[in-house]
Enzyme design. Structure first.
Site, PDB file in Angstrom:
ATOM      1  CG  ASP A 117      -2.168  -0.869   0.979  1.00 53.62           C
ATOM      2  OD1 ASP A 117      -2.110  -1.734   0.084  1.00 53.62           O
ATOM      3  OD2 ASP A 117      -3.185  -0.684   1.676  1.00 53.62           O
ATOM      4  CG  ASN A 129      -7.683  -4.312  -2.872  1.00 56.52           C
ATOM      5  OD1 ASN A 129      -8.593  -3.497  -3.050  1.00 56.52           O
ATOM      6  ND2 ASN A 129      -7.883  -5.469  -2.271  1.00 56.52           N
ATOM      7  CD  GLN A 183     -10.031   3.619   3.522  1.00 51.78           C
ATOM      8  OE1 GLN A 183     -10.283   3.577   2.316  1.00 51.78           O
ATOM      9  NE2 GLN A 183      -9.311   2.701   4.131  1.00 51.78           N
ATOM     10  CG  ASP A 203      -9.148  -2.548   9.429  1.00 47.76           C
ATOM     11  OD1 ASP A 203     -10.128  -2.939   8.773  1.00 47.76           O
ATOM     12  OD2 ASP A 203      -8.439  -1.592   9.080  1.00 47.76           O
ATOM     13  CD  GLU A 239      -8.096  -4.653   2.468  1.00 48.28           C
ATOM     14  OE1 GLU A 239      -7.153  -3.905   2.755  1.00 48.28           O
ATOM     15  OE2 GLU A 239      -9.158  -4.682   3.141  1.00 48.28           O
ATOM     16  NE  ARG A 270     -10.721  -7.320   5.649  1.00 41.95           N
ATOM     17  CZ  ARG A 270      -9.931  -6.308   5.971  1.00 41.95           C
ATOM     18  NH1 ARG A 270     -10.339  -5.400   6.848  1.00 41.95           N
ATOM     19  NH2 ARG A 270      -8.738  -6.192   5.424  1.00 41.95           N
ATOM     20  CG  HIS A 281      -3.747  -7.213   4.749  1.00 45.66           C
ATOM     21  ND1 HIS A 281      -3.392  -6.266   5.684  1.00 45.66           N
ATOM     22  CD2 HIS A 281      -4.907  -6.746   4.203  1.00 45.66           C
ATOM     23  CE1 HIS A 281      -4.269  -5.291   5.696  1.00 45.66           C
ATOM     24  NE2 HIS A 281      -5.202  -5.552   4.806  1.00 45.66           N
ATOM     25  NE  ARG A 282      -6.366  -4.969   8.661  1.00 48.94           N
ATOM     26  CZ  ARG A 282      -5.190  -4.565   9.155  1.00 48.94           C
ATOM     27  NH1 ARG A 282      -4.461  -5.409   9.865  1.00 48.94           N
ATOM     28  NH2 ARG A 282      -4.738  -3.349   8.928  1.00 48.94           N
ATOM     29  CE  LYS A 319      -4.922  -3.609   1.634  1.00 47.23           C
ATOM     30  NZ  LYS A 319      -4.718  -2.780   0.428  1.00 47.23           N
TER      31      LYS A 319
END
Length: 674
Positions: A52, A95, A174, A321, A349, A352, A404-405, A432
């Site tokens: 990122d 992304n 965001q 997150d 992403e 989730r 990634h998470r 990421k």
């Protein structure tokens, strides 16, 4: 970073030690853009190096910013609120939502001829609410695909700032962050007001934005969480230097690790309870579940407290997150855990909520889900012996959705009480935000020797076992041990230390051998920081290796050294006695061979390529003589282990041999990919 197709985590038993976290993604990309909008130079310390941030840095270079990267210190020469390039520019944003949304807003306010694109998933992540707000401001933005989603084209604006700008707050914080960072560029003659429509989610992320704006000279007035006023005449001012906090979201995995794993606890360096990041409040949720947490300036210490963990019901709006980690912690709880107010998970992403539910079910858990909530029922936390009993831990291949998470969360499932391994597909997706996540995990995680897998590849000289072993190790992400090279390295190190290769120095050479800082990286052999590959592959080095190999004390020391290579996540060991003497319990042993004629031809090509003159007949005779000596020696003679699989590669390519060993290994695993 592991770039393999998958990474198998063996059953992990405990964890203890210290982890230093990378910089915060949220802070890093905000700081980069804010520094770019300033006049002058800003030195950013401890910047996160990830996919990122690389996306953002590439975009700033395209805009004409000066960018000097020296490790984790980056110097940004800003634009002073004025673009240097007015030609058409196309930005690829990957992304990276923390780059796409704020950069869209800043470019739309400044105006130009810009196209912003990303990976396919980015084109599925909503941006319509931000675009609507910017259009109200007079910005020119067109959709190049589906309305409400990237890719976008940005043109020249006709700014109107006399009325409040409205933006929805219930999809992604965001959008508001992007406006707060861009609108100071337009507040030249009057205040600019932003009104949030609906409930603002992820408020702590807005706190990060406001805190950083203040560091850059922009004092935003906040009326509750519904109205934000950017003052007339404000302008960005560089703080000269700024340090990026460690990532609090990344801390969640190691906070959870300390709560789950047996051991002396985990110390996290780089972030403390006084962090400006909202996800640090994950520590409160972990404490509710039973973790014992202490904190100081820039550090946390976590130990297991209540066990099993305590089930909780939690509104996760403030830690969207980090809350994903709670879903895996819930597998270790004493009852069902419910996570609420997580609708934002669906536009990250990946979706989730769907992802976490699906992968928890693969592990054997019962999971319920709704539009904005998830309920995870625990799995047993005691030992079980019947894998057919429903409700026990199941070996699972975790699909990570390029998220990634998801990958980092489910690594914690390897600590299950049933000692079941876990496969993480596409482990490189952690790049990421935390490229070295798995290395950090393995640095503190513990496993029994019987659970750390070893693949042994033994065989005669010139059979190609070194090439095969290093290729298989690379494919699996395992450590690699070239046992034959250890004697050469030992002799080299002894001579470097001034020790003659004689019985008189046996004890000192053995002491040196026991702690040799040697590692193997494909064909490269490292002794500490020195590449000794060429130095140990001479004829003289081979003769010196023979001299030290007859010293019993040295042989014993090197056995200990070879055993120390068995480290997480696994080991590929090649030699002549790996499966018979050093790792007799290895789950896969391969005895690699080829005809003497074929091996002589391979060695001939190798020597000729190095300018060494020789003949096929002499090489074949030498190999046959060495085979006879190796197979008849009294100590660790060359022979297949009783349970070794024979692989004659006389007519096989390297690729075919690698595929065969990988297929044998896959057949021994308890899960299938998918």
């Amino acid at each position: 970073m592991f770039s393999t197709a998958f990474l198998d985590l063996p059953a992990l038993q405990g964890a203890s030690g210290t982890v230093t976290l990378p910089g915060s993604k949220s802070i890093s990309n905000r700081v980069l853009l804010l520094s770019a909008l300033c006049q002058g130079t800003t030195v950013v310390h401890d910047l996160l190096d990830s996919d990122d941030t690389r996306v953002m840095l590439a975009a700033l270079r395209q805009l004409g910013c000066g960018v000097d990267v020296q490790g984790t210190t980056v110097t940004i020469t800003g634009l002073g609120g004025q673009l240097k390039h007015h030609d058409a520019i196309e930005f690829f944003m990957g992304n990276a939502g923390t780059a796409m949304r704020p950069l869209t807003a800043a470019l739309a306010v400044l105006g130009g001829d810009f196209t912003l694109k990303g990976v396919p998933r980015m084109h599925e992540r909503p941006i319509g609410d931000l675009v609507d707000a910017l259009r109200l401001l007079g910005c020119s933005i067109d959709y190049l695909g589906n309305d409400g989603f990237p890719p976008l084209h940005i043109g020249q604006p006709s700014l109107k700032v006399d009325a409040p700008i409205q933006v929805r707050g219930d999809v992604s914080s965001q959008f508001l962050t992007a406006l707060l960072m861009a609108l100071p560029l337009a507040a030249k003659t009057q205040d600019i007001v932003i009104d949030v429509v609906g409930e603002l989610i992820s408020k702590p992320y807005i706190d990060i934005t406001l805190n950083l704006l203040a560091r850059y000279g922009i004092a935003v007035k906040r009326d509750g969480w519904q109205r934000f006023t950017i003052p007339q005449g404000c302008r960005y001012q560089s703080p000269s230097t700024i340090h990026v906090e460690a990532d609090a979201s990344s801390a969640s995995y190691f906070i959870a690790l300390g709560a789950i794993a047996e051991g002396e606890g985990i110390r996290i360096q780089g972030v403390g309870a006084d962090s400006i990041q909202g996800d640090i409040r994950f520590m409160d949720a972990a404490s509710q579940m039973g973790a014992h947490i202490t904190s100081g300036p820039n550090w946390l210490e976590i130990k297991r407290g209540a066990w099993p963990l305590k089930a909780i019901e939690l509104d996760c709006n403030h830690i969207p997150d980090a809350a994903m980690t709670l879903a895996v912690m819930a597998l270790y709880a004493d009852g069902p855990t419910t996570l609420r107010n997580i609708a934002s998970w669906r536009v990250k992403e990946t979706d989730r909520i769907v992802a976490m539910a699906a992968e928890c079910r693969k592990l054997g858990a019962t999971v319920e889900e709704g539009q904005d909530w998830l309920r995870v029922h625990p799995l047993p936390n005691g030992q079980h012996v019947n894998p057919s009993v429903q409700g026990q831990w199941q070996a699972a291949s975790i699909h990570t959705y390029d998220d990634h998470r998801v990958a980092m969360c489910f690594s914690l499932a390897a600590f299950n009480a049933d000692q079941i391994p876990v496969r993480i597909e596409d482990p490189k997706c952690v790049a990421k935000t935390f490229p070295d996540y798995f290395e950090a995990l393995f640095s503190v995680a513990h496993a029994s020797a019987q659970d750390i897998p070893v693949i042994c590849i033994d065989g005669p000289t010139a059979s190609g076992k070194g090439t095969l072993a290093s290729r298989v190790a690379q494919a699996l992400g395992y450590h690699y041990l070239d046992s034959g090279a250890l004697y050469r390295v030992t002799a080299y190190a002894a001579l470097q230390a001034g020790l003659a290769l004689e019985t008189a120095h046996e004890a000192r050479i053995a002491d040196l051998a026991r702690t040799l800082p040697v590692r193997f990286d494909g064909d490269t052999v490292w002794l500490g920081d020195a590449d000794v590959s060429d130095a140990i592959r001479t004829e003289e080095a081979g003769m010196n290796a023979s001299k030290v190999s007859v010293l019993p004390g040295v042989r014993t020391a090197l056995v200990d050294l070879q055993l120390s290579f068995q480290r997480l996540p696994g080991l590929l060991a090649d030699g002549r006695d790996m499966g018979t003497v050093i790792f007799p319990q290895a789950p896969l042993k391969v005895f690699l061979t080829a005809s003497a004629a074929q091996r002589a031809e391979r060695r001939h090509k190798q020597l000729i390529s190095k300018g060494i003159s020789t003949t096929l007949d002499s090489l074949r005779a030498d190999l046959e003589a060495r085979d006879a000596r190796d197979s008849s020696r009294s100590v660790a003679p060359l022979k297949p282990a009783q349970d070794a699989l024979l692989l004659d590669n006389s007519s096989l390519s390297i690729e075919a041999s690698v595929d065969q060993v990988l297929n044998w290994w896959q057949s021994k695993q308890p899960f299938q990919r998918g």
